[in-house]
Enzyme design. Structure first.
Site, PDB file in Angstrom:
ATOM      1  N   ARG A 148       8.862  -5.909   0.583  1.00  0.00           N
ATOM      2  CA  ARG A 148       8.867  -5.258  -0.731  1.00  0.00           C
ATOM      3  C   ARG A 148       9.632  -6.046  -1.803  1.00  0.00           C
ATOM      4  NH1 ARG A 148       9.161   1.169   0.206  1.00  0.00           N
ATOM      5  NH2 ARG A 148       7.772   1.155  -1.571  1.00  0.00           N
ATOM      6  N   CYS A 155      12.628  -2.991   3.567  1.00  0.00           N
ATOM      7  CA  CYS A 155      12.787  -1.659   4.151  1.00  0.00           C
ATOM      8  C   CYS A 155      11.862  -1.605   5.343  1.00  0.00           C
ATOM      9  CB  CYS A 155      12.487  -0.573   3.143  1.00  0.00           C
ATOM     10  SG  CYS A 155      10.770  -0.518   2.710  1.00  0.00           S
ATOM     11  N   ARG A 203      14.168  13.148   2.665  1.00  0.00           N
ATOM     12  CA  ARG A 203      14.045  12.328   1.449  1.00  0.00           C
ATOM     13  C   ARG A 203      12.842  12.753   0.634  1.00  0.00           C
ATOM     14  NH1 ARG A 203      13.112   6.441   2.262  1.00  0.00           N
ATOM     15  NH2 ARG A 203      12.750   6.757   0.054  1.00  0.00           N
ATOM     16  N   LYS A 231       7.678  14.035  -5.666  1.00  0.00           N
ATOM     17  CA  LYS A 231       8.849  13.147  -5.669  1.00  0.00           C
ATOM     18  C   LYS A 231       8.533  11.833  -6.384  1.00  0.00           C
ATOM     19  CE  LYS A 231       9.610  10.435  -1.952  1.00  0.00           C
ATOM     20  NZ  LYS A 231       9.804   9.004  -2.229  1.00  0.00           N
ATOM     21  N   ASN A 232       7.396  11.232  -6.043  1.00  0.00           N
ATOM     22  CA  ASN A 232       7.098   9.905  -6.591  1.00  0.00           C
ATOM     23  C   ASN A 232       6.749   9.927  -8.071  1.00  0.00           C
ATOM     24  OD1 ASN A 232       7.657   8.759  -4.170  1.00  0.00           O
ATOM     25  ND2 ASN A 232       5.559   8.159  -3.672  1.00  0.00           N
ATOM     26  N   ASP A 262       0.461   6.145   1.678  1.00  0.00           N
ATOM     27  CA  ASP A 262       1.431   7.192   2.030  1.00  0.00           C
ATOM     28  C   ASP A 262       0.806   8.318   2.860  1.00  0.00           C
ATOM     29  OD1 ASP A 262       3.413   5.815   0.761  1.00  0.00           O
ATOM     30  OD2 ASP A 262       3.557   7.131  -0.981  1.00  0.00           O
TER      31      ASP A 262
HETATM   32  C1  UD1 Z   1       5.254   3.265  -4.544  1.00  0.00           C
HETATM   33  C2  UD1 Z   1       5.591   4.568  -3.864  1.00  0.00           C
HETATM   34  C3  UD1 Z   1       5.362   4.457  -2.362  1.00  0.00           C
HETATM   35  C4  UD1 Z   1       3.941   3.975  -2.092  1.00  0.00           C
HETATM   36  C5  UD1 Z   1       3.614   2.710  -2.877  1.00  0.00           C
HETATM   37  C6  UD1 Z   1       2.156   2.285  -2.764  1.00  0.00           C
HETATM   38  C7  UD1 Z   1       7.333   5.550  -5.221  1.00  0.00           C
HETATM   39  C8  UD1 Z   1       8.766   5.891  -5.371  1.00  0.00           C
HETATM   40  N1  UD1 Z   1       6.984   4.894  -4.117  1.00  0.00           N
HETATM   41  O1  UD1 Z   1       6.146   2.288  -4.032  1.00  0.00           O
HETATM   42  O2  UD1 Z   1       5.578   5.741  -1.782  1.00  0.00           O
HETATM   43  O3  UD1 Z   1       3.787   3.721  -0.718  1.00  0.00           O
HETATM   44  O4  UD1 Z   1       3.900   2.914  -4.278  1.00  0.00           O
HETATM   45  O5  UD1 Z   1       1.327   3.324  -3.166  1.00  0.00           O
HETATM   46  O6  UD1 Z   1       6.528   5.872  -6.076  1.00  0.00           O
HETATM   47  N2  UD1 Z   1       4.793  -5.911  -4.344  1.00  0.00           N
HETATM   48  C9  UD1 Z   1       5.028  -7.244  -4.555  1.00  0.00           C
HETATM   49  N3  UD1 Z   1       5.853  -7.610  -5.585  1.00  0.00           N
HETATM   50  C10 UD1 Z   1       6.443  -6.701  -6.405  1.00  0.00           C
HETATM   51  C11 UD1 Z   1       6.183  -5.311  -6.187  1.00  0.00           C
HETATM   52  C12 UD1 Z   1       5.344  -4.961  -5.141  1.00  0.00           C
HETATM   53  O7  UD1 Z   1       4.510  -8.096  -3.844  1.00  0.00           O
HETATM   54  O8  UD1 Z   1       7.166  -7.081  -7.329  1.00  0.00           O
HETATM   55  C13 UD1 Z   1       3.919  -5.492  -3.197  1.00  0.00           C
HETATM   56  C14 UD1 Z   1       4.628  -4.612  -2.185  1.00  0.00           C
HETATM   57  O9  UD1 Z   1       5.366  -5.372  -1.267  1.00  0.00           O
HETATM   58  C15 UD1 Z   1       3.475  -3.882  -1.554  1.00  0.00           C
HETATM   59  C16 UD1 Z   1       2.491  -3.719  -2.722  1.00  0.00           C
HETATM   60  O10 UD1 Z   1       2.886  -4.659  -3.716  1.00  0.00           O
HETATM   61  O11 UD1 Z   1       2.889  -4.666  -0.561  1.00  0.00           O
HETATM   62  C17 UD1 Z   1       2.483  -2.339  -3.348  1.00  0.00           C
HETATM   63  O12 UD1 Z   1       3.808  -1.947  -3.641  1.00  0.00           O
HETATM   64  P1  UD1 Z   1       4.170  -1.023  -4.886  1.00  0.00           P
HETATM   65  O13 UD1 Z   1       2.917  -0.403  -5.416  1.00  0.00           O
HETATM   66  O14 UD1 Z   1       5.029  -1.770  -5.818  1.00  0.00           O
HETATM   67  O15 UD1 Z   1       5.050   0.103  -4.178  1.00  0.00           O
HETATM   68  P2  UD1 Z   1       6.286   0.875  -4.769  1.00  0.00           P
HETATM   69  O16 UD1 Z   1       6.116   1.073  -6.232  1.00  0.00           O
HETATM   70  O17 UD1 Z   1       7.534   0.264  -4.279  1.00  0.00           O
END
Ligand code: UD1
Length: 431
Positions: A131, A126, A409, A22-23, A317
């Site tokens: 996030r 969430c 999901r 999915k991811n 995850d």
């Molecule tokens: C993706 C995955 C999710 C997984 C996560 C971490 C998908 C659809 N989802 O989520 O399943 O748990 O990677 O492996 O692929 N952050 C910031 N600022 C930003 C963006 C992120 O501070 O602009 C922080 C987030 O709050 C979090 C950390 O960075 O604490 C990692 O998040 P991120 O790697 O961005 O997760 P996702 O891409 O949303």
């Protein structure tokens, strides 16, 4: 609302075919916005997040065609989708869709790069944390975009296109790396992305983008160098196997005991999980197209400490699932969550099954015990929900997991896959 009922205590034996990730599929689908031509993806998983993203892409003007493709054992794996965004009819990604699935915000970079404008709802917080989107927005601003936040939307303009530049992400973000990588493919000049995430789903996206004519170097490393192109073209690509689903079913074999062969996957994707499972007393045998996970139900599970980290570290995850296993270990385990600030929502539910867990900030101390006892539980997040399924497989008596839509999901036909290995598990539909 549907629920899942499990009568625990049965060892599992059989074979499970792992679905496409999915991811990986979500960003691969979004990449269709970068070209007027058709992008075709195979090995697409049947999960609710994919349908949500199809809705979003269609509302930008994309034509989507799904071709069901049944395989020998009647599994629905192998489904393909063709996405053609010959014309972008709307650059707005509405709140109603993005709030359901944070990955919807990935359209920001591609729309802005191709159309010079985008209005995308902020995904909001969430269950697992706040996030934020700052890493995505800072990078797009560094590439010359003007961005304002208004009424819950990120409104971005780059009328003369995005400019390639050097970007260093302050922290590792999977989503920000994907968003900026896609945007950089259509920017003017060279972009260097430093401290990029190295998750295999990013490498899968790099491979698709390269097939579409993008020039990207450094795949699999923390430095991606992208030379922007005027246009990209169509391509065909098979979605990589779901490493989180692979790890989850390996833990199912560990927690219930028995032997499960996982096919259509690659053990190397979960080396960090395999390391922990082996320390716990689970046997892992690597095969041509996956692995076999087994544990004699009479062999005790050892307690192992686990710390989540960006790839190649232990994945966040997979944190809830390993916690379920540690609940029935014969020792203690310190589980530390380094990625998200609030990812222990499964703890109170595991406590309802009789687990012994104490949370101290980002760490949870799990004191293992011989037995969990089934109970009604529910969870507010995908991986938390599946940890309750795993705990239910080990628990005495009946566990009922409510709010199954979280599972839907991200897990394709979970109850069928486990039932085929001998689990006593059924889905019941509610009102
Ligand atoms: C993706 C995955 C999710 C997984 C996560 C971490 C998908 C659809 N989802 O989520 O399943 O748990 O990677 O492996 O692929 N952050 C910031 N600022 C930003 C963006 C992120 O501070 O602009 C922080 C987030 O709050 C979090 C950390 O960075 O604490 C990692 O998040 P991120 O790697 O961005 O997760 P996702 O891409 O949303």
């Amino acid at each position: 609302m549907d629920s899942i009922r499990i009568k625990g205590g049965k060892p599992l034996n059989g074979t499970i075919k792992i679905s496409g990730a999915k991811n990986a599929a979500l960003p691969l689908m979004v990449a269709c916005l970068l070209t007027e031509e058709t992008v075709t993806l195979s090995n697409l998983p049947h999960v609710a997040d994919i349908s949500t993203l199809i809705n979003l892409l269609c509302q930008h003007g994309t034509n989507a065609h799904l071709n069901g493709e049944s395989s020998k054992n009647g599994s629905s794996n192998g489904r393909a989708i063709s996405l053609t965004a010959s014309e972008i009819t709307s650059t707005e990604a509405p709140y109603e869709i993005v709030r359901k699935m944070r990955a919807g915000a990935l359209v920001l970079g591609p729309l802005l790069a191709r159309m010079g404008e985008a209005k995308v709802s902020l995904p909001g917080g969430c269950a697992i944390g706040t996030r934020p989107m700052n890493l995505h927005l800072d990078a797009l601003e560094a590439m010359g975009a003007k961005i304002e936040i208004d009424a819950g939307y990120m409104i971005a303009h780059a009328p003369n296109g995005l400019k390639g530049t050097d970007i260093r992400f302050d922290s590792v973000s999977v989503g920000a790396t994907q968003n900026i990588l896609m945007a950089a493919c259509l920017a003017n000049g060279v972009s260097v992305l430093d401290n990029a995430a190295r998750e295999p789903e990013i490498t899968d996206l790099v491979h698709l983008l390269q097939k579409m004519g993008a020039r990207i170097e450094g795949e699999g490393t923390e430095r991606l160098v992208v030379t922007g192109q005027k246009t990209l073209h169509g391509a065909n690509h098979a979605v990589m196997p779901d490493r989180i689903e692979t790890g989850t079913y390996a833990i199912a074999a560990a927690i219930a005991g028995g032997r499960i062969e996982l096919t259509n996957t690659n053990a190397d994707l979960i080396n960090s999980v395999i390391e922990i499972l082996e320390q716990s007393g689970t046997t892992i045998e690597r095969t041509e197209d996956g692995l076999i996970a087994s544990r004699d139900p009479n062999t005790p599970i050892e307690g192992v400490d686990v710390l989540t980290h960006p790839y190649p570290g232990y994945p966040t995850d997979m944190q809830a699932q390993i916690m379920a296993l540690m609940c029935v270990s014969q020792g203690s385990a310190m589980i530390t969550e380094n990625i998200f600030e609030n990812r222990f929502m499964h703890v109170p539910e595991l406590l309802r099954l009789g687990a012994n867990i104490n949370v101290h900030g980002r760490s949870a101390l799990v004191r293992g015990q011989a037995e969990l006892i089934g109970a009604p539980v529910m969870a507010t997040d995908l991986r938390a929900s599946v940890s309750l399924v795993l705990a239910g497989l080990a628990a005495k008596g009946e566990t009922v997991i409510n709010r199954v839509y979280h599972l839907d999901r991200g897990y394709e036909r979970l109850e069928e896959k486990l039932a085929a290995c001998g689990a006593d598990i059924i889905r019941t539909s509610g009102e």
